[in-house]
Design an enzyme around this catalytic site. Structure first.
Site, PDB file in Angstrom:
ATOM      1  N   LYS A   1     -18.333  -5.332   6.942  1.00 55.55           N
ATOM      2  CA  LYS A   1     -16.948  -6.294   6.926  1.00 55.55           C
ATOM      3  C   LYS A   1     -16.389  -6.216   8.436  1.00 55.55           C
ATOM      4  CE  LYS A   1     -12.655  -6.488   4.131  1.00 55.55           C
ATOM      5  NZ  LYS A   1     -12.003  -5.689   3.008  1.00 55.55           N
TER       6      LYS A   1
ATOM      7  N   HIS B   1       0.991  -1.196  -0.060  1.00 57.12           N
ATOM      8  CA  HIS B   1       0.018   0.314  -0.006  1.00 57.12           C
ATOM      9  C   HIS B   1       0.975   1.396  -0.056  1.00 57.12           C
ATOM     10  CE1 HIS B   1      -3.080  -2.436   2.262  1.00 57.12           C
ATOM     11  NE2 HIS B   1      -3.605  -2.371   0.935  1.00 57.12           N
TER      12      HIS B   1
ATOM     13  N   ARG C   1      -2.240  -5.811  -8.537  1.00 52.98           N
ATOM     14  CA  ARG C   1      -1.090  -6.678  -8.106  1.00 52.98           C
ATOM     15  C   ARG C   1      -1.111  -7.798  -9.257  1.00 52.98           C
ATOM     16  NH1 ARG C   1      -3.259  -8.460  -2.621  1.00 52.98           N
ATOM     17  NH2 ARG C   1      -5.086  -8.212  -3.794  1.00 52.98           N
TER      18      ARG C   1
ATOM     19  N   SER D   1      -3.283  -7.438   2.843  1.00 52.24           N
ATOM     20  CA  SER D   1      -3.444  -7.458   4.579  1.00 52.24           C
ATOM     21  C   SER D   1      -3.942  -8.798   5.103  1.00 52.24           C
ATOM     22  CB  SER D   1      -4.634  -6.388   4.622  1.00 52.24           C
ATOM     23  OG  SER D   1      -4.147  -5.191   4.226  1.00 52.24           O
TER      24      SER D   1
END
Length: 161
Positions: free
Chosen positions: A41, A17, A90, A128
């Site tokens: 979430k 990040h 990514r 993460s």
């Protein structure tokens, strides 16, 4: 003045990040890193904790501001007078996920562009979720997260006795 927004959950912020944030800060006049408040979430860190971790991790970047928001990103951007969404990619799978979101954002607000940055290959595997799993089992996090994040993770996952 070109204002960009880099949004996400950042639960927690990783060096991947930070790479995207630092590179964005070299391109745009101002970068707002916006932590998404998502009640759907379950997060390890509260929104306030994530904001504080990001502030600590980006303290050397003068043109980076840390904030949080709820609701639609384009509405937040309009409020902040930002014109660019920065998204790190990514892999091709990330692009396939991000592309329709970018299209919908463009449909809602034509003046807002999405800017995709390819992740530094050194961080292409990093997420993460992987960091949280590693921290849970006490794995070394050197070079994967800022030291302030590693300390915070150790507080969430104390070593087994």
């Amino acid at each position: 003045m070109a204002i960009a927004v880099c949004s996400g959950s950042f639960d927690p912020v990783t060096n991947g990040h930070l790479d995207i944030i630092e590179r964005s800060a070299k391109i745009f006049d101002k970068v707002i890193v916006a932590v998404l408040q998502n009640s759907q979430k379950t997060s390890l860190f509260s929104v306030e904790e994530r904001v504080e971790l990001l502030k600590a991790a980006t303290s050397s970047l003068a043109n980076v501001e840390i904030d949080s928001f709820g609701g639609l990103l384009v509405e937040y951007m309009q409020k902040k007078q930002a014109k660019v969404i920065v998204r790190g990619l990514r892999s091709a799978a990330d692009f396939e996920y991000e592309q329709p979101i970018a299209a919908v954002n463009r449909k809602m607000a034509e003046e807002i562009e999405t800017f995709f940055l390819m992740t530094n290959p050194a961080y292409a595997y990093l997420s993460s979720s992987i960091i949280k799993e590693m921290a849970k089992y006490g794995a070394k996090l050197d070079g994967l997260v800022p030291s302030v994040v590693e300390q915070a993770l150790r507080g969430k996952f104390p070593p087994a006795r």
